[in-house]
Design an enzyme around this catalytic site. Structure first.
Site, PDB file in Angstrom:
ATOM      1  N   ARG A  98       0.765  -1.007  -0.144  1.00  0.00           N
ATOM      2  CA  ARG A  98      -0.121  -0.045   0.136  1.00  0.00           C
ATOM      3  C   ARG A  98       0.737   1.733  -0.329  1.00  0.00           C
ATOM      4  O   ARG A  98       0.723   2.147  -0.442  1.00  0.00           O
ATOM      5  CB  ARG A  98      -1.033  -0.473   1.142  1.00  0.00           C
ATOM      6  CG  ARG A  98      -1.922   1.213   1.023  1.00  0.00           C
ATOM      7  CD  ARG A  98      -2.203   1.178   0.102  1.00  0.00           C
ATOM      8  NE  ARG A  98      -2.794   0.989  -0.485  1.00  0.00           N
ATOM      9  CZ  ARG A  98      -3.326   0.153  -2.105  1.00  0.00           C
ATOM     10  NH1 ARG A  98      -2.676   0.803  -2.921  1.00  0.00           N
ATOM     11  NH2 ARG A  98      -3.930  -0.001  -2.461  1.00  0.00           N
ATOM     12  N   LYS A 133       2.470  25.136  -4.030  1.00  0.00           N
ATOM     13  CA  LYS A 133       1.326  24.425  -3.560  1.00  0.00           C
ATOM     14  C   LYS A 133       1.153  23.038  -3.403  1.00  0.00           C
ATOM     15  O   LYS A 133       0.822  22.573  -3.900  1.00  0.00           O
ATOM     16  CB  LYS A 133       0.250  25.075  -4.013  1.00  0.00           C
ATOM     17  CG  LYS A 133      -0.419  26.069  -4.485  1.00  0.00           C
ATOM     18  CD  LYS A 133      -1.237  26.945  -5.372  1.00  0.00           C
ATOM     19  CE  LYS A 133      -1.122  28.182  -5.292  1.00  0.00           C
ATOM     20  NZ  LYS A 133      -1.813  28.712  -5.991  1.00  0.00           N
ATOM     21  N   LYS A 165       6.475  39.316  -2.540  1.00  0.00           N
ATOM     22  CA  LYS A 165       4.896  39.058  -2.432  1.00  0.00           C
ATOM     23  C   LYS A 165       4.127  40.762  -2.132  1.00  0.00           C
ATOM     24  O   LYS A 165       5.054  41.328  -1.295  1.00  0.00           O
ATOM     25  CB  LYS A 165       4.266  37.638  -2.142  1.00  0.00           C
ATOM     26  CG  LYS A 165       4.560  36.955  -2.840  1.00  0.00           C
ATOM     27  CD  LYS A 165       4.906  35.094  -1.993  1.00  0.00           C
ATOM     28  CE  LYS A 165       2.711  35.590  -2.476  1.00  0.00           C
ATOM     29  NZ  LYS A 165       3.180  35.484  -4.120  1.00  0.00           N
ATOM     30  N   GLU A 195       6.943  40.336  -7.272  1.00  0.00           N
ATOM     31  CA  GLU A 195       5.373  40.252  -7.783  1.00  0.00           C
ATOM     32  C   GLU A 195       4.969  40.983  -8.259  1.00  0.00           C
ATOM     33  O   GLU A 195       4.810  42.253  -7.299  1.00  0.00           O
ATOM     34  CB  GLU A 195       4.387  38.719  -6.448  1.00  0.00           C
ATOM     35  CG  GLU A 195       2.777  38.481  -7.298  1.00  0.00           C
ATOM     36  CD  GLU A 195       2.252  38.995  -6.258  1.00  0.00           C
ATOM     37  OE1 GLU A 195       1.880  36.982  -6.106  1.00  0.00           O
ATOM     38  OE2 GLU A 195       1.654  39.264  -5.396  1.00  0.00           O
ATOM     39  N   ASP A 216       1.174  38.740 -12.195  1.00  0.00           N
ATOM     40  CA  ASP A 216       0.740  38.043 -11.644  1.00  0.00           C
ATOM     41  C   ASP A 216      -1.190  38.101 -12.255  1.00  0.00           C
ATOM     42  O   ASP A 216      -1.163  38.877 -12.178  1.00  0.00           O
ATOM     43  CB  ASP A 216       1.021  37.725  -9.990  1.00  0.00           C
ATOM     44  CG  ASP A 216       0.134  37.307  -9.489  1.00  0.00           C
ATOM     45  OD1 ASP A 216      -0.180  35.972  -9.760  1.00  0.00           O
ATOM     46  OD2 ASP A 216      -1.012  37.739  -8.763  1.00  0.00           O
TER      47      ASP A 216
END
Length: 277
Positions: A98, A133, A165, A195, A216
């Site tokens: 598994r 992510k 960012k 960004e 972006d």
């Protein structure tokens, strides 16, 4: 592998989670000396990833297994293909079944999806990037799978590239101040990405001498204009809502990279079965 220690820790945790003190069913029924042969078979078309990791899993339970792969990571396979033959103790085969399938199916699912995106970019100079992510604890495997699918790995984490960012920019008082602060803090070999969301921010990032400028959630015409403004002084990355139907149009703007979070945050496992003979 560069991240062997991290992979070993991941396998340790997975074994503790799944097996802990032992497989009470197998230990009750299967004699310790019994040996068998298992085959892994494709139940869908796709791209394989994770064979190296699956082998490391099985070697935790038994060192003298006979590991006979029929393909290698990155290979394209068809439904019905036999991808692996393993000879080991019956108990070993069941202990690793598994865990090895979970790894293979997830990584192969990522590699298969990545290959679809990469195919759309064929004939352009634009490369496909992954993102952060990823499933917590599985990032190294997720990124290995992207690479096996033909994609390019972006930063591994917060430590190996600076990504400035919107929240950083707000606190710093602008892109120029943010880049200046980061340059003074990090080693010279770490790249700085900024960004941007509009052309004025692009101009400021160029003036601040960012290494990479992220465009972006811009529309295609703004991205094309941004590439002209940047004019090779920095690499360019398109990000935000990048679906397969849109890739060719975005690549046509001249960007160097397109990043896609869906490669790893919305994984569909590739169906693989294991049969013990």
């Amino acid at each position: 592998m560069q991240y062997d220690k991290l992979i070993d820790q991941l396998i340790d945790l997975a074994i503790e989670e799944d097996i802990a003190t032992g497989d009470v069913t197998t230990d009750s029924i299967i004699p310790a000396h019994s040996r068998a042969v298992a085959e892994m078979k494709m139940k869908a078309d796709g791209v394989i990833s994770g064979m190296r990791i699956a082998k490391k899993v099985y070697e935790r339970f038994e060192k003298d297994i006979v590991w006979d792969p029929k393909i290698k990571d990155g290979d394209t396979v068809k439904k019905g293909d036999i991808i692996l033959r393993i000879e080991a103790s019956y108990r070993c085969l069941l202990l690793g079944e598994r865990l090895s399938l979970n790894i293979l199916q997830r990584m192969s699912g990522i590699a298969t999806e990545t290959a679809k995106y990469v195919k759309e970019l064929t004939g352009t100079h634009t490369r496909l990037l992954d993102t952060r992510k990823t499933a917590p604890g599985l990032r190294i495997l997720d990124k290995m799978a992207v690479k096996d699918g033909g994609g390019t790995n972006h930063r591994m984490g917060l430590y190996d590239m600076s990504m400035i960012k919107d929240n950083h920019i707000k606190v710093a008082g602008g892109i120029t101040n943010a880049v200046k602060a980061v340059r003074a803090y990090i080693p010279a070999d770490i790249k700085i990405e900024v960004e941007t969301t509009n052309l004025d921010e692009v101009r400021e990032a160029v003036a601040a001498k960012a290494d990479i400028i992220m465009l972006d959630n811009m529309n295609n015409s703004d991205m094309a204009e941004a590439v002209k403004i940047i004019n090779g002084t920095a690499q360019t990355e398109a990000s935000g809502n990048m679906s397969i139907p849109r890739l060719k149009e975005v690549a046509a703007t001249g960007v160097d990279f397109i990043s896609v979070g869906a490669l790893t945050h919305s994984v569909t496992a590739l169906d693989i079965s294991m049969n013990i003979k």
